[in-house]
Scaffold this motif. Structure first.
Motif, mmCIF file in Angstrom:
data_model
loop_
_atom_site.group_PDB
_atom_site.id
_atom_site.type_symbol
_atom_site.label_atom_id
_atom_site.label_comp_id
_atom_site.label_asym_id
_atom_site.label_seq_id
_atom_site.Cartn_x
_atom_site.Cartn_y
_atom_site.Cartn_z
ATOM 1 N N UNK A 48 39.579 33.602 25.172
ATOM 2 C CA UNK A 48 38.339 32.715 25.841
ATOM 3 C C UNK A 48 37.497 31.493 25.608
ATOM 4 N N UNK A 49 38.646 31.063 24.468
ATOM 5 C CA UNK A 49 38.285 29.880 23.922
ATOM 6 C C UNK A 49 38.868 28.388 24.934
ATOM 7 N N UNK A 50 40.320 29.530 24.817
ATOM 8 C CA UNK A 50 41.882 28.237 25.969
ATOM 9 C C UNK A 50 40.538 28.059 27.103
ATOM 10 N N UNK A 51 40.106 28.921 27.817
ATOM 11 C CA UNK A 51 39.745 28.851 29.300
ATOM 12 C C UNK A 51 38.308 28.223 29.884
ATOM 13 N N UNK A 52 37.568 28.166 28.252
ATOM 14 C CA UNK A 52 35.948 27.627 27.843
ATOM 15 C C UNK A 52 36.109 26.459 28.013
ATOM 16 N N UNK A 53 37.387 25.619 26.883
ATOM 17 C CA UNK A 53 37.234 24.662 26.938
ATOM 18 C C UNK A 53 38.748 23.945 26.930
ATOM 19 N N UNK A 54 39.706 24.224 27.309
ATOM 20 C CA UNK A 54 40.453 23.611 26.736
ATOM 21 C C UNK A 54 40.645 23.788 28.647
ATOM 22 N N UNK A 55 40.746 24.277 29.704
ATOM 23 C CA UNK A 55 41.336 24.467 30.477
ATOM 24 C C UNK A 55 40.988 23.286 31.155
ATOM 25 N N UNK A 56 39.312 22.965 31.231
ATOM 26 C CA UNK A 56 38.964 22.190 32.200
ATOM 27 C C UNK A 56 39.457 20.563 31.980
ATOM 28 N N UNK A 57 39.877 20.289 30.168
ATOM 29 C CA UNK A 57 39.859 19.589 29.914
ATOM 30 C C UNK A 57 41.525 19.313 29.963
ATOM 31 N N UNK A 230 49.295 37.493 43.547
ATOM 32 C CA UNK A 230 49.590 38.342 44.865
ATOM 33 C C UNK A 230 47.610 39.245 44.600
ATOM 34 N N UNK A 231 48.165 40.209 43.962
ATOM 35 C CA UNK A 231 47.008 41.605 44.775
ATOM 36 C C UNK A 231 46.020 41.758 43.964
ATOM 37 N N UNK A 232 45.980 40.770 43.296
ATOM 38 C CA UNK A 232 44.545 41.053 42.477
ATOM 39 C C UNK A 232 43.803 39.701 43.267
ATOM 40 N N UNK A 233 43.910 38.448 43.502
ATOM 41 C CA UNK A 233 43.639 37.549 45.029
ATOM 42 C C UNK A 233 43.389 38.327 46.383
ATOM 43 N N UNK A 234 43.351 39.422 47.043
ATOM 44 C CA UNK A 234 43.819 40.210 47.465
ATOM 45 C C UNK A 234 42.141 41.358 48.091
ATOM 46 N N UNK A 235 41.658 41.849 46.314
ATOM 47 C CA UNK A 235 41.529 43.141 46.444
ATOM 48 C C UNK A 235 39.905 42.504 45.854
ATOM 49 N N UNK A 236 40.711 41.031 44.354
ATOM 50 C CA UNK A 236 39.046 40.776 44.173
ATOM 51 C C UNK A 236 38.391 39.053 45.017
ATOM 52 N N UNK A 237 39.739 38.768 45.255
ATOM 53 C CA UNK A 237 39.269 36.823 45.920
ATOM 54 C C UNK A 237 39.844 36.228 44.476
ATOM 55 N N UNK A 242 41.507 34.675 37.950
ATOM 56 C CA UNK A 242 40.871 34.660 36.299
ATOM 57 C C UNK A 242 41.312 35.406 35.494
ATOM 58 N N UNK A 243 41.031 37.052 35.795
ATOM 59 C CA UNK A 243 41.482 38.209 34.947
ATOM 60 C C UNK A 243 42.964 38.193 34.542
ATOM 61 N N UNK A 244 43.956 37.445 35.762
ATOM 62 C CA UNK A 244 45.379 37.608 35.542
ATOM 63 C C UNK A 244 45.508 36.381 34.310
ATOM 64 N N UNK A 245 45.014 35.110 34.958
ATOM 65 C CA UNK A 245 45.194 34.224 34.323
ATOM 66 C C UNK A 245 44.650 34.801 32.440
ATOM 67 N N UNK A 246 43.319 35.510 32.216
ATOM 68 C CA UNK A 246 42.956 35.843 31.260
ATOM 69 C C UNK A 246 43.194 36.514 29.883
#
Length: 293
Positions: A48-57, A230-237, A242-246
């Motif tokens: 959560x911290x990595x995606x919320x704080x580190x990824x934008x940086x 690839x599959x979740x991008x088709x199903x959930x956009x 984001x879910x897979x990256x988390x």
């Protein structure tokens, strides 16, 4: 009541003996230590911290690097080991790096730097829980600054390293260089964030375990997370990506903290065996040797 036979308490049931044997094994000790330090919860906080704080940086830093034309999405794609189609989904999720740099203000950069330091503080706390050390005071903030700068430098080196050719020696050489560099980074990171409270030799096994586990996670990502993107991008956009990256970041958190925990268990076992060898009593002399002395 029927009296228990003598010595019954000294021979517990077989399930009890099996449980004690498993609990005293390295796997059992690692499981209990991980549960005590709440390894999974800390890994989820890491994600959560990595995606919320580190990824934008990292997005801004990637945009500022002229040698990295594809920005943070390229970094993340190489770390995940995704296919070309999944790489495109990741790039669409994070957008163009040049746009991110143009729209970032000085206040935004300062806020991102503070968030990055918060992420470093969380990693330090995790390492302190691994080694059962008290939490460092606020004046150790400079360690987080140095660690964050080293992390940026390591990612820049990683993304600007040319992709090895298809030859077997090139792939093996790149993998070995990646392992050595990752091991060195986490070896110094543990020493720096822990303030030198743990010796270098005790930190080395955890660094090696972390580097090997990250390589295994990268191989695992090629077969699991890449098709899921690839599959979740088709199903959930984009939300599916984001879910897979988390999920991948949770795996990275488990590897970072779990690798350090494995290193501590290995170090303790090595120290225990050394003490046993040193404290073993001398072998008794034979009667003939005693008479001669």
């Amino acid at each position: 009541m029927t009296p228990e036979p003598p010595g019954a308490e000294s021979h517990p049931p077989r399930p009890t003996r099996l449980y004690r044997r498993i609990a005293s094994s390295p796997i059992g000790l690692g499981w209990n230590r991980g549960r005590e330090m709440e390894l999974l919860h800390r890994a989820m906080g890491f994600a959560a911290l990595g995606f919320l704080t580190l990824v934008p940086l990292l997005v801004v830093v990637a945009a500022a690097d002229p040698a990295s034309g594809q920005g943070f999405a390229r970094w993340l794609g190489q770390a995940l080991g995704v296919s070309e189609s999944s790489q495109e989904e990741v790039e669409q999720l994070f957008g163009m790096p040049g746009t991110a740099l143009q729209r970032t203000t000085a206040f935004g950069l300062a806020a991102l730097a503070v968030f990055g330091l918060t992420f470093g503080s969380a990693v330090q706390t995790g390492y302190e829980k691994v080694w059962d050390l008290p939490t460092a005071r606020w004046h150790t903030l400079w360690r987080h600054v140095i660690w964050l700068a080293l992390l940026m430098l390591a990612l820049l080196i990683f993304v600007n390293t040319p992709v090895p050719s298809g030859s077997v020696p090139g792939v093996i050489g790149a993998a070995l260089a990646d392992l050595v560099g990752t091991c060195a980074f986490f070896w110094f990171s543990q020493w720096l964030l822990l303030g030198g409270r743990v010796r270098w030799g005790a930190l080395l096994p955890g660094s090696v375990a972390t580097a090997l586990a990250l390589l295994g996670l990268r191989v695992f990502s090629q077969f699991v997370f890449s098709p899921l993107i690839a599959s979740n991008a088709v199903t959930y956009g984009p939300f599916g990506t984001v879910l897979v990256l988390q999920s991948w970041l949770v795996g990275v958190g488990v590897v970072v903290y779990g690798g350090a925990l494995v290193g501590r268990l290995f170090h303790e076992e090595r120290v225990r065996r050394r003490l046993e060898r040193e404290l073993l009593p001398d072998e008794p002399l034979d009667e003939d040797e005693g008479e001669q002395s």
